[in-house]
Motif scaffolding. Structure first.
Motif, PDB file in Angstrom:
ATOM      1  N   ASN A   1       0.835  -1.190   0.000  1.00 28.32           N
ATOM      2  CA  ASN A   1       0.000   0.000   0.000  1.00 28.32           C
ATOM      3  C   ASN A   1       0.870   1.240   0.000  1.00 28.32           C
ATOM      4  OD1 ASN A   1       0.526   0.977   2.800  1.00 28.32           O
ATOM      5  ND2 ASN A   1      -0.488  -0.936   3.390  1.00 28.32           N
TER       6      ASN A   1
ATOM      7  N   ARG B   1      -4.933   6.696   0.488  1.00 25.84           N
ATOM      8  CA  ARG B   1      -4.211   5.426   0.502  1.00 25.84           C
ATOM      9  C   ARG B   1      -4.553   4.678  -0.776  1.00 25.84           C
ATOM     10  NH1 ARG B   1      -2.699   8.165   4.034  1.00 25.84           N
ATOM     11  NH2 ARG B   1      -2.409   7.671   6.252  1.00 25.84           N
TER      12      ARG B   1
ATOM     13  N   LEU C   1      -6.913  -0.967   3.039  1.00 25.49           N
ATOM     14  CA  LEU C   1      -7.003   0.481   2.874  1.00 25.49           C
ATOM     15  C   LEU C   1      -7.220   1.177   4.211  1.00 25.49           C
ATOM     16  CD1 LEU C   1      -9.261   0.912  -0.300  1.00 25.49           C
ATOM     17  CD2 LEU C   1      -6.887   1.640  -0.067  1.00 25.49           C
TER      18      LEU C   1
ATOM     19  N   VAL D   1     -14.112   6.050  -1.834  1.00 28.48           N
ATOM     20  CA  VAL D   1     -13.511   4.722  -1.774  1.00 28.48           C
ATOM     21  C   VAL D   1     -13.861   3.979  -3.055  1.00 28.48           C
ATOM     22  CG1 VAL D   1     -13.200   2.604  -0.442  1.00 28.48           C
ATOM     23  CG2 VAL D   1     -13.893   4.714   0.721  1.00 28.48           C
TER      24      VAL D   1
END
Length: 300
Positions: free
Chosen positions: A10, A23, A57, A163
């Protein structure tokens, strides 16, 4: 060699001029390691892959190595009765309990309502003291788990959040990619909150750019996450990208851990657990490992 460095990781990033942080994550072999523990049918494999990606995430938002993030979905009447995933310091695990007889009646791409029925999503942050534990619970509504997580930030955190998660499954290997972007209060992260506006011009601009990401871009193993972020956001603003943690399968089951769990039960309950062979048998729901603990070795 290059492909290994582009997956199971990530990244953290920020867009200073727009007071946004985010992220990005892409998972491959780590997902296969988690999924292979159970012979999940395609519908369950896909929903668990999405849940693990979301957990990665959200977990990447944690600042402390000993902090933990848990994502759990429970239902009253769904095909899926329980979905649980957690993250700690880059380590991921997850599993699903479901009714296989009812699942066969569903299409290959069932709706969220078909899988979960009436349910809720709980997101728990376990942080070092003095913060401790905090939890937000929202209904499982919308078209996907991803939509429910986005709704969590809107309802529980009152933080403008975008998201996006995409899943690619060729029948043998699964790849998941995710993007999370948030609009912070004006000023640097950590300062006093000055405003939260879902329609702030800064946020509307970033939301449109982030929302333009394609599923194929999120799951493209040959597209570095850095390149994807710059492609999305750098046309008009500086994007600061910071290296994140590698993501690994990290089930925490062990003989010692199982013994600690058994020790918490009253003596009478432990005696009922003992089988004819004189041992207590435990199956790990996450990784399917089987443990046999001799009753004689336990301190009653």
């Amino acid at each position: 060699m290059a492909e290994v460095s582009l997956i199971d990781r990530n990244l953290s990033f920020s867009i200073p001029a727009k007071h946004c942080r985010g992220r990005a994550v892409r998972l491959g072999p780590v997902l296969d390691d988690i999924l292979i523990a159970h012979n999940y049918p395609p519908q369950i494999r896909t929903i668990l892959a999405e849940a693990v990606c979301l957990t990665a995430l959200l977990g990447a938002l944690l600042k402390h190595e000993d902090a933990k993030l848990t994502l759990q979905a429970q239902t009253e009447s769904g095909v899926i009765s329980l979905l649980a995933c957690d993250y700690r310091d880059g380590g991921l695990r997850g599993y699903v309990q479901f009714d296989s007889e009812r699942l066969v009646q569903q299409p290959l791409e069932p709706s969220l309502m078909a899988l979960f029925g009436k349910g809720y999503l709980a997101i728990t942050f376990d942080l070092p003291e003095p913060q401790g534990r905090s939890q937000g619970i929202v209904p499982l509504e919308g078209e996907s788990l991803t939509a429910a997580v986005q709704n969590y930030f809107t309802q529980s955190e009152q933080l403008p959040t975008l998201v996006r998660v995409a899943i690619s499954d060729d029948g043998e290997n699964v790849t998941a990619g995710g993007l999370l972007v948030q609009h912070l209060p004006e000023g640097e992260e950590g300062r006093e909150r000055l405003h939260v506006r879902m329609d702030h011009p800064e946020w509307e601009h970033v939301e449109v750019m982030g929302g333009s990401v394609k599923s194929a871009e999120l799951t493209d193993k040959l597209l570095p996450l850095e390149d994807l972020l710059w492609r999305l956001f750098s046309e008009s603003d500086e994007v600061r990208v910071m290296s994140g943690k590698p993501c690994i399968k990290a089930c925490r089951c062990s003989d010692d851990h199982i013994r600690e769990v058994i020790a918490r039960f009253p003596k009478e309950d432990k005696e009922e657990m003992i089988g004819e062979d004189g041992a207590i048998s435990i199956d790990c729901a996450f990784c399917s490992k089987k443990f046999s603990i001799s009753a004689a070795s336990l301190n009653n």
